[in-house]
Design a protein around this motif. Structure first.
Motif, PDB file in Angstrom:
ATOM      1  N   MET A 126       0.805  -1.223   0.000  1.00  0.00           N
ATOM      2  CA  MET A 126       0.000   0.000   0.000  1.00  0.00           C
ATOM      3  C   MET A 126       0.842   1.280   0.000  1.00  0.00           C
ATOM      4  O   MET A 126       0.551   2.199  -0.755  1.00  0.00           O
ATOM      5  CB  MET A 126      -0.983  -0.016   1.161  1.00  0.00           C
ATOM      6  CG  MET A 126      -2.081  -1.030   0.935  1.00  0.00           C
ATOM      7  SD  MET A 126      -3.230  -1.136   2.293  1.00  0.00           S
ATOM      8  CE  MET A 126      -4.378  -2.337   1.631  1.00  0.00           C
ATOM      9  N   ILE A 159       0.449   4.381  -2.669  1.00  0.00           N
ATOM     10  CA  ILE A 159       0.072   5.723  -2.193  1.00  0.00           C
ATOM     11  C   ILE A 159       1.145   6.751  -2.577  1.00  0.00           C
ATOM     12  O   ILE A 159       0.844   7.827  -3.088  1.00  0.00           O
ATOM     13  CB  ILE A 159      -0.168   5.713  -0.660  1.00  0.00           C
ATOM     14  CG1 ILE A 159      -1.415   4.877  -0.331  1.00  0.00           C
ATOM     15  CG2 ILE A 159      -0.324   7.131  -0.111  1.00  0.00           C
ATOM     16  CD1 ILE A 159      -1.620   4.575   1.152  1.00  0.00           C
ATOM     17  N   GLY A 184       2.903  12.736   1.551  1.00  0.00           N
ATOM     18  CA  GLY A 184       2.533  11.470   2.179  1.00  0.00           C
ATOM     19  C   GLY A 184       3.714  10.845   2.881  1.00  0.00           C
ATOM     20  O   GLY A 184       4.431  10.008   2.328  1.00  0.00           O
ATOM     21  N   SER A 185       3.917  11.281   4.115  1.00  0.00           N
ATOM     22  CA  SER A 185       4.983  10.673   4.908  1.00  0.00           C
ATOM     23  C   SER A 185       4.474   9.340   5.455  1.00  0.00           C
ATOM     24  O   SER A 185       3.298   9.215   5.813  1.00  0.00           O
ATOM     25  CB  SER A 185       5.349  11.598   6.065  1.00  0.00           C
ATOM     26  OG  SER A 185       6.055  10.877   7.042  1.00  0.00           O
ATOM     27  N   GLY A 194       5.010   8.452   8.160  1.00  0.00           N
ATOM     28  CA  GLY A 194       4.698   8.771   9.547  1.00  0.00           C
ATOM     29  C   GLY A 194       3.303   9.353   9.695  1.00  0.00           C
ATOM     30  O   GLY A 194       2.873   9.689  10.796  1.00  0.00           O
ATOM     31  N   ASP A 195       2.604   9.515   8.576  1.00  0.00           N
ATOM     32  CA  ASP A 195       1.223  10.011   8.633  1.00  0.00           C
ATOM     33  C   ASP A 195       0.399   9.258   7.586  1.00  0.00           C
ATOM     34  O   ASP A 195      -0.351   9.842   6.809  1.00  0.00           O
ATOM     35  CB  ASP A 195       1.192  11.524   8.357  1.00  0.00           C
ATOM     36  CG  ASP A 195      -0.172  12.126   8.669  1.00  0.00           C
ATOM     37  OD1 ASP A 195      -0.900  11.545   9.497  1.00  0.00           O
ATOM     38  OD2 ASP A 195      -0.520  13.161   8.068  1.00  0.00           O
ATOM     39  N   MET A 196       0.599   7.971   7.557  1.00  0.00           N
ATOM     40  CA  MET A 196      -0.048   7.133   6.542  1.00  0.00           C
ATOM     41  C   MET A 196      -0.352   5.776   7.172  1.00  0.00           C
ATOM     42  O   MET A 196       0.462   5.243   7.938  1.00  0.00           O
ATOM     43  CB  MET A 196       0.951   6.956   5.385  1.00  0.00           C
ATOM     44  CG  MET A 196       0.443   6.192   4.189  1.00  0.00           C
ATOM     45  SD  MET A 196       1.826   5.825   3.070  1.00  0.00           S
ATOM     46  CE  MET A 196       2.312   7.434   2.493  1.00  0.00           C
ATOM     47  N   GLY A 197      -1.526   5.259   6.875  1.00  0.00           N
ATOM     48  CA  GLY A 197      -1.876   3.929   7.389  1.00  0.00           C
ATOM     49  C   GLY A 197      -1.571   2.855   6.361  1.00  0.00           C
ATOM     50  O   GLY A 197      -1.446   3.132   5.170  1.00  0.00           O
ATOM     51  N   ALA A 198      -1.430   1.656   6.831  1.00  0.00           N
ATOM     52  CA  ALA A 198      -1.226   0.529   5.901  1.00  0.00           C
ATOM     53  C   ALA A 198      -1.886  -0.702   6.486  1.00  0.00           C
ATOM     54  O   ALA A 198      -1.942  -0.882   7.702  1.00  0.00           O
ATOM     55  CB  ALA A 198       0.256   0.275   5.675  1.00  0.00           C
ATOM     56  N   ALA A 199      -2.385  -1.522   5.596  1.00  0.00           N
ATOM     57  CA  ALA A 199      -2.999  -2.773   6.052  1.00  0.00           C
ATOM     58  C   ALA A 199      -2.181  -3.928   5.496  1.00  0.00           C
ATOM     59  O   ALA A 199      -1.842  -3.947   4.322  1.00  0.00           O
ATOM     60  CB  ALA A 199      -4.431  -2.866   5.542  1.00  0.00           C
ATOM     61  N   ILE A 250      -2.781  -7.564   4.980  1.00  0.00           N
ATOM     62  CA  ILE A 250      -3.777  -8.632   5.044  1.00  0.00           C
ATOM     63  C   ILE A 250      -3.027  -9.919   4.717  1.00  0.00           C
ATOM     64  O   ILE A 250      -2.757 -10.221   3.558  1.00  0.00           O
ATOM     65  CB  ILE A 250      -4.933  -8.401   4.042  1.00  0.00           C
ATOM     66  CG1 ILE A 250      -5.444  -6.945   4.100  1.00  0.00           C
ATOM     67  CG2 ILE A 250      -6.066  -9.397   4.280  1.00  0.00           C
ATOM     68  CD1 ILE A 250      -6.080  -6.528   5.389  1.00  0.00           C
ATOM     69  N   SER A 277      -5.395  -9.956   9.600  1.00  0.00           N
ATOM     70  CA  SER A 277      -5.356  -8.571   9.121  1.00  0.00           C
ATOM     71  C   SER A 277      -4.704  -7.722  10.199  1.00  0.00           C
ATOM     72  O   SER A 277      -5.198  -7.670  11.330  1.00  0.00           O
ATOM     73  CB  SER A 277      -6.767  -8.048   8.868  1.00  0.00           C
ATOM     74  OG  SER A 277      -7.583  -9.074   8.372  1.00  0.00           O
ATOM     75  N   THR A 295      -3.599  -3.872  10.698  1.00  0.00           N
ATOM     76  CA  THR A 295      -3.631  -2.519  10.137  1.00  0.00           C
ATOM     77  C   THR A 295      -2.913  -1.589  11.102  1.00  0.00           C
ATOM     78  O   THR A 295      -3.141  -1.666  12.313  1.00  0.00           O
ATOM     79  CB  THR A 295      -5.094  -2.073   9.925  1.00  0.00           C
ATOM     80  OG1 THR A 295      -5.719  -3.027   9.086  1.00  0.00           O
ATOM     81  CG2 THR A 295      -5.181  -0.723   9.279  1.00  0.00           C
ATOM     82  N   PRO A 347      -9.158   3.111  -4.227  1.00  0.00           N
ATOM     83  CA  PRO A 347      -7.964   3.753  -3.651  1.00  0.00           C
ATOM     84  C   PRO A 347      -6.747   2.841  -3.670  1.00  0.00           C
ATOM     85  O   PRO A 347      -6.873   1.626  -3.836  1.00  0.00           O
ATOM     86  CB  PRO A 347      -8.394   4.067  -2.214  1.00  0.00           C
ATOM     87  CG  PRO A 347      -9.503   3.140  -1.924  1.00  0.00           C
ATOM     88  CD  PRO A 347     -10.170   2.790  -3.225  1.00  0.00           C
TER      89      PRO A 347
END
Lengths: 45, 485
Positions: free
Chosen positions: B375, B379, B403-404, B406-411, B413, B427, B429, B484
């Motif tokens: 992801m 992104i 898009g650091s 350090g300020d981005m989520g990831a999953a 799975i 899963s 996240t 997305p």
């Protein structure tokens, strides 16, 4: 001590009906977290 | 007219090229340079490695798609960067060498206005003596060919086990600084389930070997996560899963040599040990591709652009672990020396590891490198292409999209076994990917609730849904851009 997966937890994990609702919930939650927002961090400095 | 050259057609390269083509008018050129003629959805390699999918299920040829969409495709590998051009050609360019049958060996100077380096990692098998996919009973699942060979090896072993052979299976990392523990984690759980499906589980001893200091580190310093009504450490979650599946583990192990059926490794305690096996899948070290760069006068400026991987807007100042900050991580993936060059995905040089670095008593670094796959690759590629699109359209340099990690989520799975009813998935996240210890001081640098784990059949369905959704998106079918990254 290591956590163990109990019989009840295993039932929940593998029950297709419960897991169907979990699937909807998970899909939305993952979508919100991952696609929700991202940005910079340096303004915090 | 602008010319955007994208190097690589993996997750980041293909995402960047797709968005550029969709949003830029046809007067602008989008060129993709990649030695691979196919796009592959890498996360599903795991299922190729257990024989549940064929390579054709996870790939498609790029040429017809790119032709239809108006993207110029050169099946070639990049060799050298000339970001200032040279004395004869007053335009930045890269030298590429074609690898397709018709043009094999032919070299070309490909000029550009903007360059996106999405070349990903070099699978550095050579860094571990004897670690060669398909040899010494070791395999890899890093690409579909490797994964298919892994399945051939595993399938043969399963047949032998059915004849009564007791077997030892070793899965994990094949180098002291490997990353991508997640892929190995998925594979070990899938292999374990396949053995049960074939009714030979009791014939096998399965062992996890990893350079992680603790189970569940994943190169991300581990995490504190919500699990149902509980709050667990990722170490506890992975330990619970391994205990449940009867999987043994060796951690803090830097594999340094492979012989036929023997993996030699060094531990953080400084001991030199070995583990025998009948089948092993070990993730190699990742490295940069060793590209060279030259200035206008043909002087070597490789250090200005590369630090193994490509230098971007990160803070590379060497400092001790205690002084590492989330602000060190890049936001725009732009090369500071040449603002028209970007490196999203795995191609950018990380400022430092995410996990606390550890050194053995003999001075060997045994510590996971930071993961940037999946992801985050998609992104970061999209935000890079959006900045280039804005710049081209407005005529002014734009770095609005940031898009650091350090300020981005990831999953993540992780498949834990294939099957519509008997399958399972884990899963995990995380938000953010790089922990922010100032913002979330009490929860190991991450936001609880947004950092959570789930185990069960739904995880398998989700992974399967992502497989079909992302292949649909990659094929640029109607409304693909609504999905997305």
């Amino acid at each position: 001590m290591t956590q163990r997966i109990t019989k009840y937890q295993r039932f929940i994990m593998m029950n297709p009906i419960i897991q169907f609702f979990k699937f909807i919930y998970l899909s939305l939650k993952v979508l919100i977290i991952v696609a929700g927002r991202h940005g910079g961090t340096r303004k915090l400095k | 007219m602008s010319k955007v050259v994208v190097l690589g057609a993996g997750i980041s390269g293909h995402v960047a090229a797709s968005h550029l083509r969709r949003k830029l008018s046809k007067k602008h050129e989008v060129i993709v340079v990649s030695p691979n003629s196919n796009y592959q959805w890498i996360p599903s390699n795991i299922w190729v490695g257990i024989g549940r999918m064929k390579p054709k299920d996870i790939l498609f040829p790029l040429t017809p798609l790119y032709k239809k969409k108006g993207i110029i495709f050169k099946q070639a590998k990049v060799q050298t960067f000339y970001p200032e051009g040279d004395l004869e050609l007053n335009k930045p360019y890269v030298i590429v060498e074609y690898v397709d049958k018709e043009n094999k060996g032919k070299k070309e100077k490909v000029t550009y206005d903007y360059l996106i380096n999405g070349t990903g990692p070099k699978l550095n098998f050579e860094a571990t003596e004897g670690l060669i996919p398909g040899k010494n009973k070791t395999y890899s699942v890093c690409n579909y060919t490797h994964a298919y060979h892994a399945w051939e090896g595993l399938s043969k072993l399963i047949q032998e086990m059915k004849q009564g052979k007791k077997a030892k299976i070793l899965i994990g990392t094949g180098h002291a600084k490997s990353t991508c523990q997640g892929a190995a984690f998925e594979y070990i759980l899938n292999v374990e389930q396949e053995l049960r499906q074939h009714k030979v589980r009791d014939m096998a001893e399965i062992t996890w070997i990893s350079n992680e200091y603790k189970l569940g580190d994943f190169g991300m310093d581990g995490m504190l996560l919500s699990y149902g009504s509980m709050t667990l450490k990722s170490k506890e979650m992975v330990e619970m899963i391994f205990e449940d599946r009867g999987i043994k583990w060796i951690i803090g192990a830097g594999v340094n040599k492979i012989e036929d059926g023997i993996a030699y490794y060094e531990t953080l305690e400084g001991e030199y040990k070995s583990e025998t096996y009948d089948f092993a899948m070990l993730i190699p070290a990742f490295s940069g591709h060793g590209f060279k760069a030259f200035n206008k006068n043909s002087e070597d400026i490789t250090d200005k652009i590369f630090k193994g991987f490509m230098i971007v807007d990160a803070d590379y100042t060497p400092k001790p672990y205690e002084e590492w900050s989330v602000q060190d991580w890049p936001e725009t993936y732009q090369n500071p020396s040449y603002p028209n060059i970007f490196a999203p995905g795995i191609a950018f040089a990380p400022p430092h590891a995410i996990s606390k670095p550890r050194v053995s008593k003999n001075g060997t670094t045994i510590s996971p490198s930071p993961p940037r796959t999946g992801m985050p690759s998609g992104i970061t590629a999209k935000l890079v292409s959006d900045n280039i699109i804005d710049t081209i359209k407005s005529g002014n340099s734009s770095l609005k999209h940031k898009g650091s990690m350090g300020d981005m989520g990831a999953a993540c799975i992780a498949s834990a076994g294939y099957g519509m009813i008997k399958g399972s998935g884990i899963s995990i996240t995380t938000f953010p990917i790089v922990p922010d210890y100032n913002k979330y001081p009490n929860t190991h640098g991450r936001k609880l609730g947004k950092t959570f784990g789930e185990i069960g059949l739904a995880g398998h369905w989700l992974k399967l849904a992502l497989h079909f959704t992302f292949l649909y998106k990659a094929k640029m079918k109607p409304f693909w851009w609504l999905i997305p990254e």
